[in-house]
Design a protein around this motif. Sequence first.
Motif, PDB file in Angstrom:
ATOM      1  N   GLU A  16       9.796  12.739  -3.520  1.00 23.14           N
ATOM      2  CA  GLU A  16       8.355  12.843  -3.242  1.00 23.14           C
ATOM      3  C   GLU A  16       8.078  14.271  -2.815  1.00 23.14           C
ATOM      4  N   ASP A  63      -2.174  -2.010   6.211  1.00 21.85           N
ATOM      5  CA  ASP A  63      -3.192  -0.981   5.989  1.00 21.85           C
ATOM      6  C   ASP A  63      -4.129  -1.411   4.847  1.00 21.85           C
ATOM      7  N   ALA A  90       0.837  -1.211   0.000  1.00 23.59           N
ATOM      8  CA  ALA A  90       0.000   0.000   0.000  1.00 23.59           C
ATOM      9  C   ALA A  90       0.867   1.254   0.000  1.00 23.59           C
ATOM     10  N   GLY A  91       2.163   1.078   0.247  1.00 27.18           N
ATOM     11  CA  GLY A  91       3.051   2.241   0.345  1.00 27.18           C
ATOM     12  C   GLY A  91       3.510   2.730  -1.014  1.00 27.18           C
ATOM     13  N   ASN A 105       9.228  -6.006   1.200  1.00 28.18           N
ATOM     14  CA  ASN A 105       9.328  -4.556   0.957  1.00 28.18           C
ATOM     15  C   ASN A 105       8.888  -3.730   2.163  1.00 28.18           C
ATOM     16  N   ALA A 106       8.066  -4.320   3.051  1.00 35.10           N
ATOM     17  CA  ALA A 106       7.498  -3.530   4.159  1.00 35.10           C
ATOM     18  C   ALA A 106       8.591  -3.043   5.107  1.00 35.10           C
TER      19      ALA A 106
END
Length: 269
Positions: free
Chosen positions: A215, A43, A19-20, A96-97
């Motif tokens: 970002e 999430d 979700a990131g 990846n988290a």
Amino acid sequence: MVLNKFSLKNKNILITGAAGSLGLEHSIALLNVGAKVIMTDIDLLKLNKNKVELLKKNKKFQLLCFKMDVSSESSVKKVLKNLKKKKFKIDVLINNACLNPKFDNKFKNNNTALEKFSLKNWEREIKVGLTGAFICSKIFGNYMKKNKTGGVIINIASEYSVVTPDHRIYSKNNFKPITYPVIKTGLIGLTKYLATYWIDKGIRCNAFSPGGVKENQNREFLTKVKKLIPMKRMANKNEYHSVIQFLCSDASSYLNGQNILMDGGRSIW
Ligand SMILES: NC(=O)c1ccc[n+]([C@@H]2O[C@H](COP(=O)([O-])OP(=O)(O)OC[C@H]3O[C@@H](n4cnc5c(N)ncnc54)[C@H](O)[C@@H]3O)[C@@H](O)[C@H]2O)c1
């Protein structure tokens, strides 16, 4: 017949922290070349939002979403049980988290200075970024062993697996937490161990170390970080698509136990 070694058709790829920001990008990269992607994250709300957006882009994308906390064995086992029920094998696992604070204008955590860094935070962050990768590799790697065609584990590390954060680019008290390079360096050890442990079952393991992605970082941070990068810029989000496709595919079939660093040259001076 010439086989397209970059093809990910018929590959089922599970990604954590999907979700990131980069988890979503890696998912897009893989869906674009025909993989079935199992997107997992703690999430679920954000994950489902991503799903809707992805299916708007292309309704043929094949994806499944599951709530999964990488730091909990029971949560990871629950997802495995679900996949088994659907007779869904896993060809690739992408760890990846991670808890990855962003240095934008909203970043207010001033407890990241080493003197104030609590044991609670140390344990919380290690539990997700490092222990989480261990738990997922143990559980999904063991499942991958049953594949006739082997499998791949990819650990998402960072340029901070190779160099340490330059404290001068972070503003007073808002340092990159000490846990971050510790986790990322630890993932390289995990990668080498896994690269040899199941190799007789055809399971390879590599790490991928991206440089920082542009970002909404504040201007002060951006000015300082650009000076450290020969290319004088941070990465664009989509610049990691091709390396992720390569690492997941048979095109990387002889790559094992390596840490692929893509940092605009930051680590060479
Ligand atoms: N963004 C960058 O510039 C950059 C650079 C180098 C490396 N990386 C690495 O790439 C990976 C993704 O980074 P990002 O920028 O997308 O981070 P992000 O913070 O945007 O996303 C991380 C995701 O992990 C999820 N998560 C947190 N705890 C979890 C848990 N216990 N179980 C499952 N999911 C959990 C979060 O909900 C979030 O969706 C991280 O490993 C990070 O260290 C990022």
